[in-house]
Design an enzyme around this catalytic site. Structure first.
Site, PDB file in Angstrom:
ATOM      1  N   CYS A 149      34.481  53.242  26.352  1.00 12.74           N
ATOM      2  CA  CYS A 149      33.385  54.185  26.577  1.00 12.74           C
ATOM      3  C   CYS A 149      32.833  54.689  25.246  1.00 12.74           C
ATOM      4  O   CYS A 149      33.581  54.992  24.311  1.00 12.74           O
ATOM      5  CB  CYS A 149      33.867  55.357  27.419  1.00 12.74           C
ATOM      6  SG  CYS A 149      32.567  56.549  27.825  1.00 12.74           S
ATOM      7  N   CYS A 152      34.785  62.107  24.287  1.00  7.50           N
ATOM      8  CA  CYS A 152      35.554  63.155  24.966  1.00  7.50           C
ATOM      9  C   CYS A 152      36.972  63.197  24.380  1.00  7.50           C
ATOM     10  O   CYS A 152      37.706  62.201  24.427  1.00  7.50           O
ATOM     11  CB  CYS A 152      35.608  62.892  26.458  1.00  7.50           C
ATOM     12  SG  CYS A 152      33.984  62.641  27.223  1.00  7.50           S
ATOM     13  N   CYS A 181      40.151  61.976  26.388  1.00 12.22           N
ATOM     14  CA  CYS A 181      40.093  60.733  27.160  1.00 12.22           C
ATOM     15  C   CYS A 181      40.554  59.520  26.361  1.00 12.22           C
ATOM     16  O   CYS A 181      40.023  59.224  25.281  1.00 12.22           O
ATOM     17  CB  CYS A 181      38.665  60.509  27.665  1.00 12.22           C
ATOM     18  SG  CYS A 181      38.540  59.114  28.809  1.00 12.22           S
ATOM     19  N   CYS A 194      36.993  57.303  45.778  1.00  7.28           N
ATOM     20  CA  CYS A 194      36.261  57.662  44.569  1.00  7.28           C
ATOM     21  C   CYS A 194      36.371  56.538  43.550  1.00  7.28           C
ATOM     22  O   CYS A 194      37.464  56.004  43.319  1.00  7.28           O
ATOM     23  CB  CYS A 194      36.828  58.945  43.976  1.00  7.28           C
ATOM     24  SG  CYS A 194      36.887  60.321  45.152  1.00  7.28           S
ATOM     25  N   CYS A 207      32.479  58.270  46.792  1.00  8.01           N
ATOM     26  CA  CYS A 207      32.203  59.115  45.634  1.00  8.01           C
ATOM     27  C   CYS A 207      32.220  58.223  44.405  1.00  8.01           C
ATOM     28  O   CYS A 207      33.025  57.291  44.316  1.00  8.01           O
ATOM     29  CB  CYS A 207      33.264  60.211  45.506  1.00  8.01           C
ATOM     30  SG  CYS A 207      33.048  61.294  44.052  1.00  8.01           S
ATOM     31  N   CYS A 255      30.241  66.856  43.196  1.00  3.68           N
ATOM     32  CA  CYS A 255      31.651  67.076  42.895  1.00  3.68           C
ATOM     33  C   CYS A 255      31.721  67.384  41.412  1.00  3.68           C
ATOM     34  O   CYS A 255      31.388  66.531  40.580  1.00  3.68           O
ATOM     35  CB  CYS A 255      32.466  65.829  43.246  1.00  3.68           C
ATOM     36  SG  CYS A 255      34.207  65.897  42.732  1.00  3.68           S
ATOM     37  N   ARG A 315      40.090  70.947  44.469  1.00  2.00           N
ATOM     38  CA  ARG A 315      41.031  69.834  44.388  1.00  2.00           C
ATOM     39  C   ARG A 315      41.995  69.983  43.222  1.00  2.00           C
ATOM     40  O   ARG A 315      41.578  70.191  42.083  1.00  2.00           O
ATOM     41  CB  ARG A 315      40.290  68.497  44.247  1.00  2.00           C
ATOM     42  CG  ARG A 315      41.242  67.290  44.132  1.00  2.00           C
ATOM     43  CD  ARG A 315      40.510  65.967  44.023  1.00  2.00           C
ATOM     44  NE  ARG A 315      39.650  65.777  45.175  1.00  2.00           N
ATOM     45  CZ  ARG A 315      38.343  65.541  45.108  1.00  2.00           C
ATOM     46  NH1 ARG A 315      37.752  65.461  43.941  1.00  2.00           N
ATOM     47  NH2 ARG A 315      37.649  65.373  46.209  1.00  2.00           N
TER      48      ARG A 315
END
Length: 326
Positions: free
Chosen positions: A54, A58, A61, A98, A129, A189, A261
């Site tokens: 990616c 972040c 991550c 998801c 999702c 979400c 969640r």
């Protein structure tokens, strides 16, 4: 049109968060019972459909190409493989499937496969999702028309602390994506991550940002950071479990009709901490052994815990997705 007067401010939210713990839990459980069966838990399954490489930075991550982690990048996996995993999830009792992809945004060449995944999951009678990063309007409309139920796009933390965690996109970028997804008729979400070095004020500000969306997100995942080797937050100090429970309870009070969640980090929680989170109003979990690249409790452990606490999983019919494929 969004109300120009915020429903929550930092001071009012902090007043809730700082209640004596027993009062906070009582208030949260009271609110929870007004909108949900306190002994039913919604279960979702999360699959990484494109891992690693990616372009975002972040700090939490391991999938970021900028973080120096050793995770190998993969291509978008085949549609049928995704649908095979979705069938397993459905047969295991999950009501929502998801799908997450590690990239800044999808490319045009990815869209036909993504649409086929959504359509296939819906045909199984499950909610769908996706979390795909930023989307343009055309992509949003195509996913909506394919039947996408939820779009996950976490704001991660407060606007103040956000630049300490991510620099390749802004907090405003995330809010903009959420607004356009919501306007297209896809459920939102969105939640955040605790334990990244933020202060209580940042946790409160994150909840205020979420609660003041109009409407609040339908689903609010609260993650406990699971430090990943090779990332800037690999040595982050764990959040105190009671502090985590306080955020869950505050989220329940501020967003009374949202599913809250317990997301990443649940595998590191004791049964007692999870029980307190459920008491505080958490009513959704991910099932399965892996969340994207992080470990998750095994299903057998969840079954034992549910039996101890007298909890049971929501079914597709009571969650409103029994006719999802029609």
């Amino acid at each position: 049109m969004q109300d120009q007067t915020p429903r929550w401010t930092r001071s009012t939210a902090m007043g809730v968060h700082e209640l004596p713990l027993m009062d906070l839990l009582f208030k949260a459980q009271t609110v929870h019972r007004q909108h949900f069966d306190p002994n039913r838990i919604q279960t979702s399954k999360l699959l990484s459909i494109k891992t690693g490489g990616c372009a975002e930075d972040c700090a939490y991550c391991s999938q970021s190409a900028r973080n120096g982690s050793k995770l190998t990048a993969s291509k978008l996996i085949e549609v049928e493989r995704v649908l095979t995993e979705a069938r397993k999830a459905r047969d295991g009792g999950a009501t929502r499937f998801c799908m997450g992809a590690a990239w800044r945004e999808p490319k045009e060449r990815d869209m036909p496969a993504l649409i086929a995944m959504v359509e296939g999951v819906r045909e199984m009678g499950m909610e769908s999702c996706m979390t795909l990063g930023m989307l343009d309007d055309n992509q949003i409309f195509r996913l909506r028309d394919a039947g996408l139920d939820y779009y996950n796009h976490n704001i991660d933390t407060s606007e103040r602390y956000y630049p300490e965690v991510i620099t390749t996109r802004s907090f405003a970028d995330r809010i903009d994506t959420l607004s356009r997804v919501k306007e297209a008729g896809i459920k939102v979400c969105s939640g955040g991550i605790l334990g990244m070095g933020e202060e209580d004020q940042d946790r409160i500000d994150m909840l205020v940002s979420l609660a003041n969306l109009d409407p609040a997100p339908d689903s609010v995942p609260i993650n406990m950071l699971m430090p990943q080797e090779g990332t800037p937050l690999a040595k982050a100090r764990p959040i105190d479990p009671i502090a985590f429970v306080r955020v869950i309870a505050t989220a329940r009070i501020m967003m009374p009709t949202s599913y809250v969640r317990l997301s990443a980090g649940r595998g590191e929680m004791s049964d007692e901490t999870q029980a307190l989170c459920f008491l505080a109003g958490a009513n959704s979990i991910f099932v399965g052994e892996t969340l994207l690249t992080a470990e998750n409790p095994e299903e057998d452990r969840d079954a034992v815990l549910f039996a101890k606490l007298g909890l049971s999983a929501e079914t597709a019919s009571e969650h409103g997705c029994q006719d999802a494929g029609e």
